[in-house]
Design an enzyme around this catalytic site. Structure first.
Site, PDB file in Angstrom:
ATOM      1  N   THR A 187      -0.049  -4.285   6.392  1.00 47.38           N
ATOM      2  CA  THR A 187       0.237  -5.026   5.159  1.00 47.38           C
ATOM      3  C   THR A 187       1.119  -6.252   5.402  1.00 47.38           C
ATOM      4  OG1 THR A 187       0.117  -2.945   3.997  1.00 47.38           O
ATOM      5  CG2 THR A 187       1.199  -4.745   2.847  1.00 47.38           C
ATOM      6  N   GLY A 192       6.718   1.315   7.622  1.00 47.16           N
ATOM      7  CA  GLY A 192       7.823   2.244   7.784  1.00 47.16           C
ATOM      8  C   GLY A 192       8.259   2.327   9.231  1.00 47.16           C
ATOM      9  N   GLU A 203      -2.178   3.646   0.646  1.00 51.55           N
ATOM     10  CA  GLU A 203      -3.507   4.137   1.016  1.00 51.55           C
ATOM     11  C   GLU A 203      -4.562   3.740  -0.026  1.00 51.55           C
ATOM     12  OE1 GLU A 203      -3.994   5.122   3.879  1.00 51.55           O
ATOM     13  OE2 GLU A 203      -1.970   5.654   4.493  1.00 51.55           O
TER      14      GLU A 203
END
Lengths: 636, 667
Positions: free
Chosen positions: B150, B189, B433
């Site tokens: 992303t 993350g 997701e």
């Protein structure tokens, strides 16, 4: 559209440009730091209000909302509950003793009503105040864990006094709930007084800067003169003197709930501003092959999420203004002793408080979701708007309970109509039911010729739906009563129907008020765009509740299709005005507190700037590397 | 199977209001728990693992609600490091049967979850040589990985990513760049503070030609002192609604060079001379990505709803408010119809989703075997399933957890209730997701294609054959009891789903997805996908109940929940069922009556039904939801531990004191 919103004075120069009110982004501060900042600003604010000679309540409100950027602060309960309660419930003698010190903030007070085990049902509160004629004192006690006062704002760390609601016992009898002024902390040292246990209730979803507190009292004595005695009194020998009229407290409740309706409108407007501006900046995927990625605001699904909420925000603004005006209009009558309009307004505001706060709560979340991943970051401001707003579904009357209060009034009105009386006001549509009674069954299903392009005709459709659901609930209630003995039981077994009836009633009132507002708008262009929003609000509401309209025979399948189609057409019509419509809410960037919702739309650069200030970025290599990661890699 | 200590009936100190709820259970809680676990032996294993973790103070979450972002992050790293040690001690392995119970208990509150995604992506996308090189390093934590897809300006639309990787033949390297601010990697993350490496997705350029998005392994921090590598700007993206313990990061690359071998090359490769070669089928890869959506459902989505139901229902049996009958004690709020209407449908949904999740896993296991055998026929159907159910379940569970939160009144708003954290976690699943609206539209695309194929007489996958069985008709129900017959309500759902799809007739007739026409119908398309998924969920619930063993009262209580789930769905979407007149207005009144009757029936088993989820108090971490129902004592004790009560606030001396002593002017 700007003229629809009044702005009393421009506080920008006074607050936003004042270096004393600057501080680090609150998202990066701990709870204790946020509390400290809030207290610092409140203290400064009090000083500056005096300095600038600001005393008008509206001006104080604006000033305060700019200092705290619309956020809660520890003195809220002092200013909003403690001082007003002194004004309305204290005797002149008590006002002499407490009011000026409280006005000068030597006394900081809060309002301690809710207990750990009791919120909605006031009669269930357990705190006791027992009168001792020997010493002419009240002895205050928290007899159980559940009776500990819990939640009052400003109680945890800030206040040195509290107005405590307790069951009054005198001459061996319980006289119900009364209010007492209780000192809780030592003036000078701020230490809790002997017999008082007081503290902060810990972290919450939001309200970080508020020290919501607990209070436990063990045989704590206060002088007889500390009971607020403008209405009820306890004489030195313990004789209890009853108050004259209970209904007066309705006035305060109406006022507070009208504020929540306004809050619903404001919070939803802020969320819409952020989501709509961001949707104009964000580009994604392809609508047509080979063309650049379009603004996400061009996707029908995105418009369908956001524009009905925009319309809702406008609708709630008008409803909030209506309640406030009505309250002002009849508060003159109330002082004169004419309480005839109060029960209906009280019943109506209960339902509207619930309806608007529920809708705004869901709407803020929808706006956040519409911003995708970035909406989840605190830099969007949306998490904060949500966590700050969501408790209003609970406080000042839990929403389901509020809906049932409105339902009680609706059922009462229905019963009056059934017995041949006429009712007035917003429920007057129930009068029509009796006229239709001559027709066999489905009394509410009078054929309404609905013109889906005409707001006035849609008001009629909503009216028919409300009538049908009120009647259905009232009949089901009667059927339960015929089966069972207990009124409470029957009421409980009908409560889902009753809530539905209230919702339909409130929905009707909102559509009606929005429609009525249109004719007051003189500027033709503004009226045109407001009419589109009003239509969207009404039609979207139908498309989300088609079951009610189909079941009652108010609309046909074909009309439902037309409604859905027209909603989609309105989305496209509103699209070019969408950003202008949120700009009209006129939120200052500082007040909006959102990187995504900035007026200049420079979203990405500023997200990066914001992130660089995050506490985890304070050092280039985080200490966890040396403490945990490195030793692990060495060992493995 | 004996009851575990945490829910023994004999134990002292259980709030009588909660104890009494357990005496009237119509079924065996232990047997239902075993059914949910997939057998008593699984229950035993799960409890042993939970016991091993909970008895280890290193995993304690006692102070979680009082910690700052920095403290949460550090604790998550500490736990992740400790877990490695614990696993070796206990003989647990990454591929063992224990692992799912370990991570379920940790409920994501641990670092290095993206490290696992990093490893999986290398295993799936990397060549054998790459797997051999990187996986051992990662397994031994010599490197810590992340997964950087992303970007600040791009999420859903992968082709739109702007990061570039330009092949330099001279040095046999790729040159990675972040050409503008919106191309910065954002959200991955473990990347903000922890990771040393990451898989970067970038547009591949060779000889000036763009070959689309490809994955590259990029080292971002020094293995010696953890400082960023030259050309790398990396940091934490700042506070979020939840996941304070995760260092979601940003990454900017300026002329960062990686060797040619760092492009993951199971499916394609840039050869030394710059020739781009593609081999093998990406379909397996595609399948793997699809399964991720299903894999999150159980722990990240359904479990939070089960926990929220447990907390809210137990609390509602303890909380008393107002009187239902004059002269009696104040009533439990669980006895109010409005409270039942809020909570019990969520409970039914938690069970419905538990069963649909099992069904989906079976479906995907079968699909995996077919794909192993080079049969890709089921792929479109599996993809449609994963998209639609991910969207439906996350959306439903998110709203369900919020309903539970608000049903607990003021105390639900306290972090100590556990509900705010459950809510803010589960709601993130609506976005990651695959954003839900986009996913529903993918399912809708599949439904429209199938319907077109069916109309043309072509075969369609089994899950959608019902679309071609449309028969106009009316619901035969005459009495409210008729709506307790699964045949009756299933038929209603089926008809409704068929109508939602066929309503898009004009779109279907226009042939395909002319872009403008498609965009004009997306609101209805989303509705059609939802209707389909809702129907399948009810259908699977019904089939599951039929197969249940009729012992120990389990089938009966599950039948009630299934009926409730189905009728609540009709009640809440009445318009969709009334439209076209399949159900009449009078029948809708019967549905409502039957639905409300069920609330009172399930009310009796509400607490045992949440007990059966078998959460320990420590895993719930809620002052309101503990097994013993000692709500108020716990709330009071926990509040006293708050740092705000432990320290003297500097605010008093600095600001409050001058204020109170009316020396404002000296500030």
């Amino acid at each position: 559209v700007r003229f629809l919103f009044s702005s009393a004075l421009s506080p920008e120069a006074l607050v936003i440009n004042d270096p004393d009110f600057q501080h680090e982004d609150l998202n990066f501060l701990s709870r204790s730091q946020r509390y400290e900042q809030a207290i610092r600003k409140s203290s400064l604010m009090v000083m500056k209000l005096r300095e600038h000679g600001i005393a008008d309540p509206d001006e104080i409100y604006w000033f305060k909302s700019f200092v705290h950027r619309g956020r809660p602060e520890p003195l809220d309960l002092h200013l909003g509950m403690f001082l007003p309660t002194l004004l309305t419930q204290a005797t002149p003698e008590q006002q002499d003793r407490f009011f000026m010190p409280a006005w000068n903030l030597e006394i900081i007070g809060t309002y301690a009503q809710t207990e750990m085990g009791h919120g909605t049902h006031l009669r269930g509160l357990e705190t006791t105040a027992t009168y001792d004629p020997a010493t002419q004192e009240f002895i205050l006690n928290s007899p159980t864990v559940t009776s500990i006062k819990w939640w009052p704002g400003g109680l945890g760390k800030t206040s040195n006094h509290a107005i405590v609601l307790a069951q009054l016992y005198t001459q061996g009898q319980c006289k119900g709930l009364h209010a007492f002024i209780v000192p809780i902390r030592q003036l000078g040292t701020h230490e809790p007084l002997p017999g008082i246990t007081v503290g902060d209730i810990g972290p919450k979803f939001g309200y970080d800067e508020m020290d919501n507190g607990y209070l436990k009292m063990d045989n704590f004595r206060i002088p007889r003169e500390n009971m607020l005695m403008k209405y009820a009194q306890v004489e030195p020998d313990g004789t209890y003197v009853k108050p004259l009229n209970d209904k007066l407290t309705y006035g305060t409740m109406v006022f507070i709930r009208s504020i929540i309706v306004g809050d619903s409108a404001r919070s939803l407007s802020r969320a819409c501003t952020i989501a709509i501006r961001y949707s104009a900046v964000r580009h994604q995927s392809e609508l047509k092959a080979g063309e650049p990625e379009p603004q996400i605001l061009d996707y029908q699904t995105q418009q369908y999420k956001l524009f009905p909420l925009l319309a809702t925000a406008y609708a709630f603004h008008f409803v909030g203004a209506y309640i406030k005006d009505t309250y002002r209009r009849i508060s003159g009558d109330i002082i004169e002793g004419d309480l005839s309009e109060l029960p209906e307004l009280h019943a109506l505001t209960a339902g509207l408080k619930a309806f608007t706060s529920w809708t705004a709560n869901a709407g803020i979340e929808e706006c956040r979701m519409a911003c995708g991943g970035h909406g989840y970051s605190r830099c969007s401001g949306l998490p904060d708007i949500y966590v700050t707003f969501t408790p209003s579904c609970t406080y000042e009357g839990e929403n389901t309970v509020m809906m049932l209060q409105t339902a009680r009034f609706l059922v009462k009105s229905y019963t009056q109509v059934s017995s041949g009386q006429r009712v007035t006001g917003m429920v007057s549509y129930l009068n029509d039911l009796s006229r239709q009674r001559i027709q066999p069954q489905h009394v509410a299903a009078r054929p309404v010729t609905v013109r889906i392009n005409d707001p006035i005709s849609l008001v009629e459709a909503y009216k028919a739906r409300a009538a049908r659901l009120v009647e259905a609930a009232a009949k089901n209630l009667q059927a339960e009563l015929n089966h069972r003995k207990s009124k409470e039981d029957a009421w409980n077994r009908t409560s889902v129907d009753l809530v539905r009836a209230s919702e339909a009633h409130c929905h009707y009132v909102i559509v009606k008020l929005f429609t009525a507002k249109l004719s007051e708008i003189s500027n033709a262009a503004v009226r045109a765009v407001m009419t589109e929003l009003c239509l969207l609000y009404a039609l979207y509401g139908i498309s989300k509740n088609t079951g009610d309209f189909l079941q009652a025979g108010i609309l046909t399948d074909t009309q439902v299709n037309q409604v859905n189609q027209h909603v989609k057409e309105l989305l496209a019509i509103i699209r070019p005005n969408a950003v202008a419509l949120v700009d009209s809410f006129d939120f200052h960037d500082v007040h909006l507190g959102s990187v995504l919702g900035r007026y200049d739309g420079n979203v990405y650069e500023n997200m990066f700037e914001w992130a660089k200030k995050s506490p985890l970025n304070k050092t280039e290599v985080h200490e966890s590397f040396h403490k945990h990661l490195k030793p692990m890699q060495a060992k493995l | 199977l004996a009851a575990p200590p945490h829910r023994s009936l004999q134990s002292d100190g259980v709030n009588p209001d909660l104890a009494s709820e357990r005496l009237t259970a119509s079924f065996s809680v232990e047997k239902l728990t075993a059914r949910l676990d997939g057998g008593a032996e699984h229950t035993r294993m799960r409890r042993a693992i939970v016991e091993a973790i909970e008895s280890d103070p290193a995993f304690s979450r006692e102070n979680q609600y009082f910690q700052s972002q920095n403290e949460r992050y550090e604790a998550a790293v500490r736990r992740a490091v400790h877990l490695q040690k614990k696993m070796r001690e206990m003989g647990w392995t990454e591929n063992g049967p224990e692992i799912k119970y370990i991570y379920r208990w940790l409920s994501g509150d641990i670092a290095f979850l993206l490290h696992r995604v990093f490893m999986r992506s290398i295993s799936v996308l990397g060549s054998d040589k790459q797997v051999a090189k990187w996986i051992p390093l990662a397994t031994e934590h010599q490197i810590i990985g992340s997964y950087a897809q992303t970007e600040l300006g791009h999420g859903t639309y992968l082709q739109g990513l702007e990061t570039t990787a330009v092949f330099d033949i001279a040095t046999q390297e790729f040159l990675l760049n972040t050409p503008k601010i919106s191309a910065m990697k954002w959200w991955p993350g473990d990347m903000g503070r922890s990771a040393t490496h990451t898989v970067v997705f970038a547009q591949l350029y060779v000889h000036g030609k763009c070959y689309g998005v490809h994955p590259f392994i990029v080292q971002i921090r020094s293995l010696q002192d953890h400082s960023p590598r030259p050309g790398v700007t990396v940091g934490d993206i700042g506070p979020k609604m939840n996941f304070e313990h995760t260092d979601n990061g940003y990454l900017m690359l300026q002329n960062v060079r990686v060797p040619r071998e760092n492009m993951l090359s199971r499916f394609c490769e840039v050869q030394p001379d710059g020739t781009y070669v593609r081999w093998g089928s990406q379909k397996i890869n595609y399948f793997t990505m699809t399964t991720v959506r299903i894999s999150i459902l159980s722990d990240e989505v359904i479990l939070p709803l089960m926990k929220a139901c447990t907390i809210a229902i137990r609390y509602s049996a303890v909380r008393r408010q107002s009187k239902l009958k004059p002269g009696e004690q104040e009533a439990k709020i669980l006895d109010y119809q409005t409270q039942q209407q809020k909570l019990l449908p969520q409970l039914a949904a938690a069970y419905a989703f538990h069963f649909i999740n099992i069904y989906l896993h079976e479906l995907f296991d079968r699909g995996y075997q077919e794909i192993q055998g080079r049969n890709f026929d089921s792929l479109p159907e599996l993809h449609a399933f994963s998209s639609g159910f991910k969207a439906m379940v996350t959306q439903y569970c998110t709203s369900g957890v919020e309903i539970c939160l608000r049903a607990c009144g003021g105390h639900g708003y306290s972090l100590l209730s556990g509900l705010p954290s459950l809510y803010t976690r589960v709601l993130a699943s609506c976005i990651y997701e695959g954003e839900n609206t986009v996913l529903f539209l993918q399912t809708a695309r599949f439904l429209i294609k199938c319907f077109m194929a069916a109309s043309a007489g072509q075969p369609i996958p089994p899950s959608v054959t019902y679309l071609s069985s449309a028969k106009p008709g009316k619901c035969p129900a005459k009495d409210k009891l008729d709506f307790l017959s699964p045949d009756v309500y299933l038929k209603a759902y089926e008809q409704m789903a068929i109508r939602s799809v066929t309503k898009l007739q004009h779109l279907i007739q226009s042939g395909a997805e002319k872009h403008e026409a498609w965009n004009q119908c997306t609101v209805q398309l989303v509705k059609a996908a939802q209707a389909h998924c809702h129907y399948i969920t009810v259908k699977i619930f019904v089939e599951t109940v039929e197969k249940l063993d009729n012992k120990a009262g389990i089938q009966k209580v599950m039948k009630h929940l299934c009926d409730l789930f189905a009728l609540h769905g009709i009640f809440s979407n009445a318009g969709d069922f009334l439209y076209d007149g399949y159900l009449s207005g009078a029948q809708m009144d019967l549905v409502t009556a039957s639905y409300l009757d069920l609330l009172a029936v399930i009310r009796m088993d509400a607490v045992p039904l949440v007990d059966a989820f078998d959460f320990t108090d420590k895993s719930l971490n809620s002052a309101l939801g503990s097994y013993d129902g000692q709500v108020y004592q716990r709330l009071y004790e926990w509040a006293q531990k708050s740092p705000t009560n432990q320290q003297v606030s500097p605010a008093y001396g600095k600001y409050l004191k001058p204020l109170l002593q009316n020396r404002l002017s000296k500030l």
